[in-house]
Design a protein around this motif. Structure first.
Motif, short mmCIF file in Angstrom:
data_model
loop_
_atom_site.label_atom_id
_atom_site.label_comp_id
_atom_site.label_asym_id
_atom_site.label_seq_id
_atom_site.Cartn_x
_atom_site.Cartn_y
_atom_site.Cartn_z
N LEU A 1 15.51 -11.89 1.14
CA LEU A 1 16.57 -11.50 0.22
C LEU A 1 17.97 -11.62 0.83
CD1 LEU A 1 17.47 -10.46 -2.55
CD2 LEU A 1 17.08 -8.14 -1.71
N ILE B 1 10.16 -6.93 -4.40
CA ILE B 1 10.39 -5.67 -3.69
C ILE B 1 10.13 -4.49 -4.61
CG2 ILE B 1 12.19 -4.21 -2.64
CD1 ILE B 1 13.38 -6.88 -1.49
N ARG C 1 5.95 -8.42 1.87
CA ARG C 1 6.97 -7.81 2.73
C ARG C 1 8.03 -8.81 3.16
NH1 ARG C 1 3.29 -5.51 7.25
NH2 ARG C 1 2.49 -7.59 6.89
N VAL D 1 11.75 -8.71 1.77
CA VAL D 1 12.82 -7.92 2.39
C VAL D 1 13.63 -8.78 3.36
CG1 VAL D 1 13.27 -5.93 3.90
CG2 VAL D 1 11.49 -5.79 2.15
N TYR D 2 12.98 -9.73 4.00
CA TYR D 2 13.66 -10.58 4.98
C TYR D 2 14.34 -11.78 4.34
CZ TYR D 2 10.73 -7.76 7.97
OH TYR D 2 10.11 -6.70 8.57
N LYS E 1 6.96 -1.59 -4.29
CA LYS E 1 7.24 -0.16 -4.12
C LYS E 1 6.48 0.69 -5.14
CE LYS E 1 11.59 -0.37 -1.76
NZ LYS E 1 12.95 0.12 -1.66
#
Length: 131
Positions: A60, A126, A54, A57-58, A130
């Motif tokens: 990127l 990411i 996770r 996401v931060y 998913k």
């Protein structure tokens, strides 16, 4: 995540090598790029140890913004129209090239490559999480 962390650590160590061992004084844009690269080395290390995908996401946005600054800095060095305006950048002008291997590899180019590779790996992580 480990590959992205390895890239960030290599880039961090490279910037420290240039400034602390080779005694290259960083320009203003070099400092901005460091501001974006150094935290990536820490956050990606934590994400690798915790196996926390996770964090991609931060990290990127940080790597993309760093890549944009690096690209701009590289263009200042290589595009004559932009190069003329950067003489007033600070103590060391941003168009100064400490290294210029093969006519195109400069420090901002190396930073851009590292930020881009980290960004691509974060997009990959990411997309894989998913699925």
């Amino acid at each position: 995540m480990f590959a992205a962390w390895a890239i960030a650590v290599t880039a961090t160590m490279g910037s420290l090598y240039f400034s602390e061992i080779r005694m290259f004084i960083p320009c203003e844009l070099c400092w901005v790029q460091r501001i974006f690269m150094y935290p990536l080395a820490v956050t990606l290390a934590i994400a690798t140890v915790k196996k926390d995908a996770r964090q991609a996401v931060y990290t990127l946005p940080i790597s993309v913004i760093g890549a944009l600054f690096s690209l701009y800095h590289y263009l200042i060095q290589k595009v004559p129209a932009l190069s003329e305006a950067s003489d007033v950048c600070g103590i060391i002008p941003c168009n100064h090239q400490y290294i210029n291997y093969a006519g195109f590899i400069t420090i901002p180019f190396l930073a851009f490559t590292a930020f881009s590779m980290i960004s691509i790996l974060m997009i990959y992580v990411i997309m894989k999480t998913k699925e």
